[in-house]
Design an enzyme around this catalytic site. Structure first.
Site, mmCIF file in Angstrom:
data_model
loop_
_atom_site.group_PDB
_atom_site.id
_atom_site.type_symbol
_atom_site.label_atom_id
_atom_site.label_comp_id
_atom_site.label_asym_id
_atom_site.label_seq_id
_atom_site.Cartn_x
_atom_site.Cartn_y
_atom_site.Cartn_z
ATOM 1 N N VAL A 77 -12.614 -5.700 0.868
ATOM 2 C CA VAL A 77 -12.145 -4.322 1.051
ATOM 3 C C VAL A 77 -11.207 -4.341 2.243
ATOM 4 C CG1 VAL A 77 -12.837 -1.961 1.652
ATOM 5 C CG2 VAL A 77 -14.235 -3.305 0.055
ATOM 6 N N ASP B 62 -8.180 -2.261 4.867
ATOM 7 C CA ASP B 62 -8.226 -1.177 5.858
ATOM 8 C C ASP B 62 -8.153 0.216 5.231
ATOM 9 O OD1 ASP B 62 -5.519 -2.172 5.188
ATOM 10 O OD2 ASP B 62 -4.895 -0.391 6.313
ATOM 11 N N THR C 18 0.834 -1.204 0.000
ATOM 12 C CA THR C 18 0.000 0.000 0.000
ATOM 13 C C THR C 18 0.877 1.267 0.000
ATOM 14 O OG1 THR C 18 -1.556 -1.183 1.368
ATOM 15 C CG2 THR C 18 -1.732 1.193 1.418
HETATM 16 N N1 GLY Z 1 -3.251 -2.594 3.860
HETATM 17 C C1 GLY Z 1 -3.752 -2.901 2.597
HETATM 18 C C2 GLY Z 1 -4.631 -4.043 2.565
HETATM 19 O O1 GLY Z 1 -4.483 -5.007 3.320
HETATM 20 O O2 GLY Z 1 -5.526 -4.033 1.785
#
Ligand code: GLY
Length: 297
Positions: A197, A199, A168
């Site tokens: 979806v 975090d 991310t």
């Molecule tokens: N932190 C990104 C995800 O796990 O979607």
């Protein structure tokens, strides 16, 4: 009017660091352009949106072009923006757009809602004039094929073992008026189930800001949601400097097996950068001084 010192910090994900030089180049470009905008008097919303778009366009990061592919080989992406005045906009599991962060900003500014997902988010994007775009790269298609074979039938238990890179991206900035904006964009986890979806676009988990500061988190989404990472750090910024607040939350997350990293800025312009993963790539600029990750942190 009182002018607050400006600052920006960007991350390129927590986890193993592949292509370190390309990561550095992307992060330096995003932070420099964002900082330049802030120095010219731009709002932190504009600077963060622009810096996130730059990172979404760099194919080695897991966001926008080059996003990880889900179980069906599709690039479903998440993104969100939040300001210290509690404006928020997010998209979840959106496909076929180049820059999910642009759609997140449109949700924030043009709708009464906070989060649009899936088909609804795509229809909204088209309605707002965002064109069709295919963000799937050949590299990610090859990775998808390789990992798909390894999974075979034991889907759920194996998926966690296969996750190596949490890629991310995120940017946090404070502008001359003291407005803090946090933005995060993610291609999720390879081979996730369609419709998952993470975090990133859930308020308070991957992205959060209020009068005390702003935070963008990265790492294993499901664990970050359980630990409510971004909100927890920003709440602690009411009492502690940014870095201390970030470290307390990373220690808390570690206790619960949550692998994560985060960046943040508090209302005094102090920067946080903390992680409990093997590594995390990041770049910050404050008082005209750039700082950059090395392979040891
Ligand atoms: N932190 C990104 C995800 O796990 O979607």
């Amino acid at each position: 009017m009182k002018r607050t010192p400006i600052a920006i910090v960007a991350h390129g994900g927590a986890g193993g660091i592949n292509f370190p030089q390309r990561r550095k180049n992307g992060l330096m470009k995003a932070a420099s352009i964002g900082y330049g905008m802030l120095a010219q008097g731009a709002s932190s919303i504009d600077a963060v949106e622009k810096a996130v778009m730059i990172l979404e366009d760099v194919t080695i990061f897991n966001a926008g072009t080059g996003s990880s592919l889900n179980f069906m080989g599709e690039a479903e992406m998440d993104a969100a923006l939040m300001t210290s005045e509690l404006q928020f906009g997010g998209v979840g599991a959106i496909t076929h757009v180049r820059n999910p962060i642009r759609v997140a900003r449109l949700v924030m500014e043009k709708t009464d809602h906070l989060l649009l997902c899936g088909e609804g988010a795509i229809h909204f994007a088209r309605h707002m004039g965002i064109k069709y775009y295919n963000p799937r790269t050949d590299e990610k298609k090859r990775l998808w094929k390789r990992m798909r074979k390894k999974l075979q039938s034991r889907y759920f238990r194996k998926l966690r073992e296969l996750v190596e890179h949490y890629g991310t991206i995120g940017v946090v900035a404070i502008d001359t008026n003291g407005l803090i904006t946090a933005g995060t964009s993610s291609g999720g986890i390879t081979l996730r189930l369609p419709g998952r979806v993470g975090d990133t676009p859930l308020i308070g988990t991957g992205t959060y800001a209020d009068e005390h500061g702003g935070v963008s988190a990265t790492g294993h989404g499901e664990e970050i949601m359980r630990a409510m990472v971004a909100f927890r750090v920003v709440s602690l910024m009411a009492r502690y400097p940014a870095q201390r607040a970030g470290k307390i939350v990373v220690d808390y997350a570690t206790k619960y097996g949550c692998q994560c990293g985060l960046i943040g800025i508090d209302k005094k312009g102090r920067i946080a950068c903390a992680n409990n993963t093997k590594a995390m790539s990041w770049c910050s600029i404050k008082d005209g001084q750039m700082k950059l990750f090395d392979m040891k942190n």
